[in-house]
Design a protein around this motif. Structure first.
Motif, PDB file in Angstrom:
ATOM      1  N   LEU A 253       0.845  -1.190   0.000  1.00 21.72           N
ATOM      2  CA  LEU A 253       0.000   0.000   0.000  1.00 21.72           C
ATOM      3  C   LEU A 253       0.883   1.243   0.000  1.00 21.72           C
ATOM      4  N   VAL A 254       0.686   2.115  -0.984  1.00 18.49           N
ATOM      5  CA  VAL A 254       1.437   3.363  -1.068  1.00 18.49           C
ATOM      6  C   VAL A 254       0.473   4.523  -0.858  1.00 18.49           C
ATOM      7  N   LEU A 255       0.632   5.232   0.258  1.00 21.06           N
ATOM      8  CA  LEU A 255      -0.197   6.388   0.574  1.00 21.06           C
ATOM      9  C   LEU A 255       0.449   7.650   0.016  1.00 21.06           C
ATOM     10  N   THR A 256      -0.369   8.563  -0.518  1.00 22.94           N
ATOM     11  CA  THR A 256       0.172   9.787  -1.097  1.00 22.94           C
ATOM     12  C   THR A 256      -0.912  10.859  -1.177  1.00 22.94           C
ATOM     13  N   HIS A 257      -0.605  12.000  -1.817  1.00 23.49           N
ATOM     14  CA  HIS A 257      -1.544  13.108  -2.006  1.00 23.49           C
ATOM     15  C   HIS A 257      -1.953  13.685  -0.651  1.00 23.49           C
ATOM     16  N   PHE A 258      -0.968  14.172   0.097  1.00 25.25           N
ATOM     17  CA  PHE A 258      -1.195  14.619   1.465  1.00 25.25           C
ATOM     18  C   PHE A 258      -1.554  16.102   1.529  1.00 25.25           C
ATOM     19  N   SER A 259      -2.541  16.423   2.336  1.00 27.67           N
ATOM     20  CA  SER A 259      -2.913  17.818   2.561  1.00 27.67           C
ATOM     21  C   SER A 259      -1.779  18.554   3.265  1.00 27.67           C
ATOM     22  N   GLN A 260      -1.639  19.834   2.911  1.00 25.39           N
ATOM     23  CA  GLN A 260      -0.578  20.651   3.502  1.00 25.39           C
ATOM     24  C   GLN A 260      -0.837  20.955   4.970  1.00 25.39           C
ATOM     25  N   ARG A 261      -2.023  20.599   5.478  1.00 22.03           N
ATOM     26  CA  ARG A 261      -2.351  20.885   6.877  1.00 22.03           C
ATOM     27  C   ARG A 261      -1.567  19.991   7.841  1.00 22.03           C
ATOM     28  N   TYR A 262      -0.979  18.880   7.321  1.00 18.36           N
ATOM     29  CA  TYR A 262      -0.269  17.942   8.182  1.00 18.36           C
ATOM     30  C   TYR A 262       1.235  18.053   7.972  1.00 18.36           C
ATOM     31  N   ASP A 263       1.992  18.069   9.056  1.00 17.50           N
ATOM     32  CA  ASP A 263       3.444  18.173   8.944  1.00 17.50           C
ATOM     33  C   ASP A 263       4.174  16.936   9.464  1.00 17.50           C
ATOM     34  N   ASP A 264       3.422  15.906   9.888  1.00 16.01           N
ATOM     35  CA  ASP A 264       4.045  14.694  10.424  1.00 16.01           C
ATOM     36  C   ASP A 264       3.556  13.478   9.630  1.00 16.01           C
ATOM     37  N   PRO A 265       4.319  13.018   8.649  1.00 16.62           N
ATOM     38  CA  PRO A 265       3.869  11.891   7.815  1.00 16.62           C
ATOM     39  C   PRO A 265       3.726  10.579   8.561  1.00 16.62           C
ATOM     40  N   THR A 266       4.365  10.453   9.726  1.00 17.59           N
ATOM     41  CA  THR A 266       4.271   9.189  10.470  1.00 17.59           C
ATOM     42  C   THR A 266       2.843   8.914  10.934  1.00 17.59           C
ATOM     43  N   LYS A 267       2.041   9.955  11.075  1.00 17.59           N
ATOM     44  CA  LYS A 267       0.656   9.758  11.508  1.00 17.59           C
ATOM     45  C   LYS A 267      -0.133   8.982  10.462  1.00 17.59           C
TER      46      LYS A 267
END
Length: 304
Positions: free
Chosen positions: A262-276
């Protein structure tokens, strides 16, 4: 030697950041190069990733929001600038054909590359070839959007020890593969007797959408699923409102669809911690989870 890997060129959603470019994903699949959703800056990201324009054989757009298509002008012009000789097929929602024409001819340049436009009108098989089948399914987004699925048919792997046991050698092996059976001495040898099934591989690409049946159809038994996870579950109401998925929803799709990676992507700029995103996905999906980063590479897992 064949190469099957995903080259991540960008992972942001509507607004790019210092560390995340707009979307862009190149799937290297043997001799083919599928460029999905080239957003603004894709041409430059290709340089950083060491990807030549000549590696692109198909461009696949899910929809015509800017973060998924504003890189088209640069990519198209680069194909001509680099003298790419093979035709490049372009798949995109038919309802946005006017937008594709504008993007393709956004500025003055000397066009020499052959771009074959193949608008997507609905669900079904878009193309077939040595790579297998390229399929599309309509998604649930405020504008018309399609997800893509690449399906390789299953084949057979010849086993040398069984070939030797049945006395099949040299050119006879190729003949047996082509015909399915072969007369050797006083008996007939079938391809099933000297081989095992080689499971075809599957790839799925799912961008901006709410949960719908098409998401599950695309993800079904995918060896590699690239899927948007714009929001975390704490903002699920925003995901629903704007036509997106959360990391938990994406992971649930992967779990129920028997996805391997599973590859997660297209992240909103509102989040700064990708580990979540990783932690949220791992709560419901036991397979490999990759939180995509710009310029990273993800290999397709070995055949089942």
């Amino acid at each position: 030697m064949s190469v099957r890997e995903l080259v991540v060129l960008g992972t942001a959603s509507q607004v790019p950041g210092r560390n995340r470019n707009h979307n862009g994903y190149l799937l290297r699949w043997d001799a083919e190069g599928f460029l999905f959703d080239p957003g603004e800056g894709t041409q430059r990201q290709m340089l950083f990733a060491g990807v030549a324009a000549s590696s692109i054989t198909r461009i696949c757009l899910t929809h015509f929001h800017g973060d998924h298509c504003l890189g088209v002008p640069g990519v198209v012009q680069r194909l001509s600038l680099d003298g790419v000789r093979h035709p490049v097929h372009a798949h995109f929602p038919a309802s946005g054909r006017e937008y594709f024409e504008r993007l393709r001819h956004a500025s003055v340049f000397h066009e020499t590359a052959e771009i074959i436009e193949e608008p997507v009108h609905g669900n079904g098989v878009l193309a077939t070839g040595e790579f297998g089948e390229l399929r599309a399914r309509r998604l649930d987004h405020p504008v018309e959007a399609f997800g893509y699925q690449l399906v390789e048919p299953s084949g057979r792997r010849m086993l040398p020890e069984l070939l030797a046991r049945f006395g099949v050698t040299g050119p006879e092996i190729g003949e047996l593969q082509r015909t399915g059976s072969l007369r050797v001495g006083s008996r007939t040898v079938t391809v099933e007797q000297v081989s095992v099934v080689r499971q075809g591989q599957r790839f799925a690409f799912v961008m901006d959408t709410r949960l719908c049946d098409a998401v599950y159809e695309l993800a079904d038994r995918a060896d590699l699923l690239v899927i948007e996870s714009t929001f975390l579950e704490e903002d699920a109401h925003l995901a629903r409102e704007y036509g997106h998925l959360t990391a938990r929803q994406a992971a649930r799709v992967a779990a129920e669809s028997k996805v391997r990676t599973l590859v997660l992507t297209h992240f909103s700029q509102r989040y700064d911690d990708p580990t979540k995103f990783y932690e949220e996905a791992r709560e419901v999906f036991g397979g490999e989870v990759v939180v995509a980063a710009d310029l990273s590479r993800v290999s397709l897992p070995r055949r089942r």
